[in-house]
Structure formats: C-alpha cells, structure tokens
Design an enzyme around this catalytic site. Structure first.
Site, PDB file in Angstrom:
ATOM      1  N   ASP A   1       0.853  -1.190   0.000  1.00 51.35           N
ATOM      2  CA  ASP A   1       0.000   0.000   0.000  1.00 51.35           C
ATOM      3  C   ASP A   1       0.891   1.243   0.000  1.00 51.35           C
ATOM      4  O   ASP A   1       1.911   1.285   0.689  1.00 51.35           O
ATOM      5  CB  ASP A   1      -0.897  -0.008   1.233  1.00 51.35           C
ATOM      6  CG  ASP A   1      -2.016   1.012   1.150  1.00 51.35           C
ATOM      7  OD1 ASP A   1      -1.711   2.224   1.189  1.00 51.35           O
ATOM      8  OD2 ASP A   1      -3.172   0.605   1.045  1.00 51.35           O
TER       9      ASP A   1
ATOM     10  N   ASN B   1     -13.308  -2.985   2.341  1.00 50.49           N
ATOM     11  CA  ASN B   1     -14.254  -1.873   2.495  1.00 50.49           C
ATOM     12  C   ASN B   1     -15.228  -1.874   1.323  1.00 50.49           C
ATOM     13  O   ASN B   1     -14.847  -2.231   0.198  1.00 50.49           O
ATOM     14  CB  ASN B   1     -13.495  -0.540   2.534  1.00 50.49           C
ATOM     15  CG  ASN B   1     -12.510  -0.472   3.673  1.00 50.49           C
ATOM     16  OD1 ASN B   1     -12.759  -0.969   4.756  1.00 50.49           O
ATOM     17  ND2 ASN B   1     -11.365   0.128   3.424  1.00 50.49           N
TER      18      ASN B   1
ATOM     19  N   GLY C   1     -15.800   3.055   3.752  1.00 51.81           N
ATOM     20  CA  GLY C   1     -14.436   3.524   3.604  1.00 51.81           C
ATOM     21  C   GLY C   1     -13.767   3.178   2.282  1.00 51.81           C
ATOM     22  O   GLY C   1     -12.569   3.382   2.132  1.00 51.81           O
ATOM     23  N   GLN C   2     -14.522   2.688   1.306  1.00 57.44           N
ATOM     24  CA  GLN C   2     -13.920   2.348   0.020  1.00 57.44           C
ATOM     25  C   GLN C   2     -13.602   3.616  -0.754  1.00 57.44           C
ATOM     26  O   GLN C   2     -14.465   4.492  -0.903  1.00 57.44           O
ATOM     27  CB  GLN C   2     -14.860   1.455  -0.800  1.00 57.44           C
ATOM     28  CG  GLN C   2     -14.223   0.928  -2.072  1.00 57.44           C
ATOM     29  CD  GLN C   2     -15.096  -0.074  -2.800  1.00 57.44           C
ATOM     30  OE1 GLN C   2     -16.258  -0.302  -2.470  1.00 57.44           O
ATOM     31  NE2 GLN C   2     -14.518  -0.696  -3.809  1.00 57.44           N
TER      32      GLN C   2
ATOM     33  N   HIS D   1     -10.762  -4.920  -3.211  1.00 61.43           N
ATOM     34  CA  HIS D   1      -9.415  -5.218  -2.737  1.00 61.43           C
ATOM     35  C   HIS D   1      -9.442  -5.594  -1.266  1.00 61.43           C
ATOM     36  O   HIS D   1     -10.309  -5.169  -0.518  1.00 61.43           O
ATOM     37  CB  HIS D   1      -8.453  -4.044  -2.981  1.00 61.43           C
ATOM     38  CG  HIS D   1      -8.904  -2.729  -2.452  1.00 61.43           C
ATOM     39  ND1 HIS D   1      -9.908  -1.971  -3.054  1.00 61.43           N
ATOM     40  CD2 HIS D   1      -8.481  -2.005  -1.391  1.00 61.43           C
ATOM     41  CE1 HIS D   1     -10.073  -0.853  -2.378  1.00 61.43           C
ATOM     42  NE2 HIS D   1      -9.224  -0.846  -1.359  1.00 61.43           N
ATOM     43  N   LEU D   2      -8.464  -6.396  -0.917  1.00 62.60           N
ATOM     44  CA  LEU D   2      -8.309  -6.876   0.451  1.00 62.60           C
ATOM     45  C   LEU D   2      -7.082  -6.197   1.040  1.00 62.60           C
ATOM     46  O   LEU D   2      -5.991  -6.281   0.470  1.00 62.60           O
ATOM     47  CB  LEU D   2      -8.111  -8.395   0.432  1.00 62.60           C
ATOM     48  CG  LEU D   2      -7.937  -9.089   1.768  1.00 62.60           C
ATOM     49  CD1 LEU D   2      -9.257  -9.110   2.527  1.00 62.60           C
ATOM     50  CD2 LEU D   2      -7.418 -10.502   1.553  1.00 62.60           C
ATOM     51  N   HIS D   3      -7.272  -5.496   2.159  1.00 66.32           N
ATOM     52  CA  HIS D   3      -6.140  -4.943   2.900  1.00 66.32           C
ATOM     53  C   HIS D   3      -5.612  -6.045   3.805  1.00 66.32           C
ATOM     54  O   HIS D   3      -6.392  -6.733   4.467  1.00 66.32           O
ATOM     55  CB  HIS D   3      -6.588  -3.775   3.794  1.00 66.32           C
ATOM     56  CG  HIS D   3      -7.052  -2.579   3.047  1.00 66.32           C
ATOM     57  ND1 HIS D   3      -6.238  -1.503   2.807  1.00 66.32           N
ATOM     58  CD2 HIS D   3      -8.256  -2.283   2.494  1.00 66.32           C
ATOM     59  CE1 HIS D   3      -6.917  -0.579   2.142  1.00 66.32           C
ATOM     60  NE2 HIS D   3      -8.141  -1.041   1.939  1.00 66.32           N
TER      61      HIS D   3
END
Length: 114
Positions: free
Chosen positions: A30, A87, A93-94, A100-102
């Site tokens: 990130d 999200n 919060g997107q 996507h996966l944090h």
C-alpha cells in the site's frame, strides 16, 4: 476499466511494489500504509465492490483470501497475527472502486478500528 488505478497496475501502466502474482490476483504494498506491513490484494479482473460480486466470482473471492494469508507469510507476520479488511462503498471507507483486500500486520492492532 481504463480509469481504474488498480486495473492500470494490473496492466503494468502504473508501477507497484509487487509482493505476489498469481493467474487471478495481484498483491502489492500500500502507498499509504496504516501498519508496518500493509498490502493490498486485488483480483486481476475488475469487480467494483463486494456488492458487485456474483456467484461466478466465488472462486476469485476465495483466491483473494488465500493470497492474503500468503502475503502475511511473505511479510513475516502470519504467526504473530494480522487483519484483513475489505471496504465497501463510501460509508464503508472504500476509495478505489476495484474490490481489494487490505492485509495489515507487524504490530498489535486495536479494536474497534474506527
């Protein structure tokens, strides 16, 4: 999706610090990490939000989760623990509309997150 930053990363048009590549997903660091280890895992195919996923996306969603666990192993915090977050839409919060996966780890994470 020519205007999607994550699709452009998949296409190689935007550089990223790649952690893991498979036929179905891509994982990279990130740019604005919220933990010592913070990666994003994305499907190579564009799916805007979790709400847009369908029954035919079941396998790719599983690939995201399994890749998240592999990223945690690669980054060295699988055993101590990590968090995965997806999200969805503005209140969730997107900010990038490509699912996507944090994967966050490398320190003790508190709860609730925000």
């Amino acid at each position: 999706m020519s205007d999607c930053v994550f699709c452009r990363i998949v296409a190689g048009e935007i550089p990223a610090r790649i952690i893991l590549k498979t036929d179905t997903v891509l994982a990279f660091h990130d740019l604005n990490p919220q933990a010592p280890g913070h990666a994003l895992v994305i499907p190579r195919r564009h799916i805007a939000t979790l709400n847009d996923a369908s029954e035919s996306d079941r396998a790719i969603l599983g690939d995201l989760m399994l890749a998240g666990a592999e990223v945690a192993r690669i980054l060295g915090f699988a055993e101590s623990g990590y968090r995965t977050v997806t999200n969805c839409n503005p209140d969730g919060g997107q900010t990038v509309y490509h699912i996507h996966l944090h994967v966050l780890g490398g320190r003790r994470l508190s709860w609730p997150p925000g």
